[in-house]
Design an enzyme around this catalytic site. Structure first.
Site, PDB file in Angstrom:
ATOM      1  N   CYS A  75     -53.452  -8.961  15.183  1.00 19.08           N
ATOM      2  CA  CYS A  75     -53.015  -9.327  16.541  1.00 19.08           C
ATOM      3  C   CYS A  75     -52.207 -10.628  16.526  1.00 19.08           C
ATOM      4  O   CYS A  75     -52.758 -11.703  16.286  1.00 19.08           O
ATOM      5  CB  CYS A  75     -54.245  -9.453  17.435  1.00 19.08           C
ATOM      6  SG  CYS A  75     -53.921 -10.136  19.070  1.00 19.08           S
ATOM      7  N   CYS A  78     -53.370 -13.308  18.938  1.00 22.32           N
ATOM      8  CA  CYS A  78     -54.644 -13.838  18.437  1.00 22.32           C
ATOM      9  C   CYS A  78     -54.386 -14.918  17.389  1.00 22.32           C
ATOM     10  O   CYS A  78     -55.018 -15.973  17.389  1.00 22.32           O
ATOM     11  CB  CYS A  78     -55.478 -12.720  17.823  1.00 22.32           C
ATOM     12  SG  CYS A  78     -55.933 -11.409  18.960  1.00 22.32           S
TER      13      CYS A  78
END
Length: 150
Positions: A75, A78
């Site tokens: 991600c 993230c």
């Protein structure tokens, strides 16, 4: 030409979020999640503030809130949020426990806290109440979110 524009917009949308809705119980802003690789650099008894989840018992609230960062290695948002989570964790290590949860490794925990989109932060308060926010946050935004909820 239209296909090029379409694919460009599609690619930007994919890169700005790792999953579904950004709606949340308390806010609609985004929060990013810390990747395991980054978090392991700031773990546990060596004076580091962020702990990578290794046992579900770590999520039990004792005397201070537990702040959980749901994330995944793949991600992008993230990964971008990881340093912000680290920094705020270091500043607030005495006030809360900061834990990173890889949703790919801990699917049952992600389901328990309804982590359908990442990055996602969940604050578990000592009284059992939870507050969450989905999507990327700057360090200042995350620090404000933490300070308002611990």
């Amino acid at each position: 030409m239209k296909k090029t524009i379409f694919y460009s917009i599609f690619a930007m949308a994919i890169m700005s979020s790792c999953a579904g809705s950004s709606a949340d119980k308390t806010a609609s802003d985004s929060v990013d999640v810390v990747s395991e690789e980054v978090v392991e650099a700031v773990v546990d008894s060596a004076g580091n503030a962020v702990v990578v989840l290794t046992d579900v018992a770590q999520l039990e609230v004792k005397d201070k809130p537990v702040i959980v960062d749901f994330n995944a290695v793949w991600c992008g948002p993230c990964q971008k949020f990881a340093p912000n989570f680290e920094s705020v964790a270091k500043k607030n290590a005495n006030s809360a426990t900061f834990i990173s949860v890889d949703v790919d490794k801990w699917q049952d925990v992600a389901m328990k806290y309804n982590a359908q989109s990442i990055p996602m932060i969940v604050i578990i308060k000592p009284n059992g109440e939870t507050v969450s926010q989905v999507g990327y946050m700057t360090e200042a935004e995350f620090e404000e979110f933490v300070n308002q909820n611990i």
